[in-house]
Design an enzyme around this catalytic site. Sequence first.
Site, mmCIF file in Angstrom:
data_model
loop_
_atom_site.group_PDB
_atom_site.id
_atom_site.type_symbol
_atom_site.label_atom_id
_atom_site.label_comp_id
_atom_site.label_asym_id
_atom_site.label_seq_id
_atom_site.Cartn_x
_atom_site.Cartn_y
_atom_site.Cartn_z
ATOM 1 N N ARG A 52 0.842 -1.199 0.000
ATOM 2 C CA ARG A 52 0.000 0.000 0.000
ATOM 3 C C ARG A 52 0.880 1.253 0.000
ATOM 4 N NH1 ARG A 52 -4.790 0.920 -1.722
ATOM 5 N NH2 ARG A 52 -5.538 -0.956 -0.621
ATOM 6 N N GLN A 70 -7.254 -7.527 -8.155
ATOM 7 C CA GLN A 70 -7.437 -6.164 -8.643
ATOM 8 C C GLN A 70 -6.101 -5.594 -9.108
ATOM 9 O OE1 GLN A 70 -9.893 -3.473 -6.325
ATOM 10 N NE2 GLN A 70 -8.436 -1.808 -6.638
ATOM 11 N N ARG A 75 1.898 -6.573 -9.712
ATOM 12 C CA ARG A 75 2.250 -5.957 -8.425
ATOM 13 C C ARG A 75 2.279 -6.958 -7.272
ATOM 14 N NH1 ARG A 75 -2.699 -2.569 -5.804
ATOM 15 N NH2 ARG A 75 -4.270 -4.206 -5.874
ATOM 16 N N HIS A 148 1.144 3.227 -10.445
ATOM 17 C CA HIS A 148 0.185 3.691 -9.419
ATOM 18 C C HIS A 148 0.923 4.513 -8.354
ATOM 19 C CE1 HIS A 148 -3.131 3.700 -6.664
ATOM 20 N NE2 HIS A 148 -3.798 2.730 -7.266
ATOM 21 N N GLU A 252 -1.326 8.989 -11.352
ATOM 22 C CA GLU A 252 -0.883 7.727 -11.937
ATOM 23 C C GLU A 252 -0.883 7.808 -13.460
ATOM 24 O OE1 GLU A 252 -3.635 4.839 -10.332
ATOM 25 O OE2 GLU A 252 -3.920 6.099 -8.548
#
Length: 315
Positions: A52, A70, A75, A148, A252
């Site tokens: 995160r 997701q 990642r 991101h 992003e």
Amino acid sequence: MAATSVVVLDRGNNTTCTVNLFGATVVSWRVNNQEQLFVSKQAVFDGKRAIRGGIPFVFPQFGQWAFGPQHGFARVARWHVEKMPERLPSGDVEAVFSLMDDDFTRSMWHFQFRLTYRLILREKELHFNIGVYNPSKELTFSCQLLLHTYFKVPDVRRCQITGMHGCMFIDKTREGAVYQETREVVTINEWTDRVYQNTMQEHIITNVVSGRKMRIQKYNFPDTVIWNPWAEFAKEIPDFGDDEFPNMVCVEAGRVAAPIVLLPGTAFEASQILQVWREIGLASLSLPLFCYQKYLKDVLDCIVVMEDNCPTCRS
């Protein structure tokens, strides 16, 4: 998080970039010892859940995915070090990471692929060069790609973001309704989750760390996502502190509105440059000339004046 899980690019002068091989996630970028990226205090480093904060690598899917996690698997996959950090003749430091299809990725996505991720750490810049290659001799695939990036800010309500004026955007907070951005600068004072399309190649974020500006340049990334969960949705994210939302903003760069389509044997390339940027006022020019270096930035077509060894510039 084991020491072997991270790779550190160190340029000297307390300027470093740390990459966690889980997701090839950039978890730290320090310029003169000042952290530029936000990582939640509640981020989990268990090698299972996406980290995160920092700069997660989104591929081959942006958003919810019927076939896997997701934002795709890149990642949450372990990447390989293609080239350990190496100092270039310029003094900059380069490292290269890669990810290829394997049993884990093919359990969700039945395509061959190869990703290369080249990072270059400069004095006040971090460069990203990405390649997506389809090695198949028969199959075409489509994908989405996005960096991101979580920027660290003192107070997101004081930030302004340029480069979206006149652009259409999908507002995910309003059931995907499409609007046109009429503001010269974007500000954030509520839950924000927008996919801006065909944005300018440069964004400036004001009032980041130490009140400076962050300059984003992007190539082959036509879309820009702006995200902040705000108070009500921060509470619903288990690895995000309830009170952390004012200290971050996601800006992003990616290609998500229209997918990348790669025919057999073809490749796609994109890049991004992040630059800590501060305009020098005329008052500063009263300092001795030896306090400054002058160099020409072609993309700006102007002179930027800065010097790390000057105590005024460092502040």
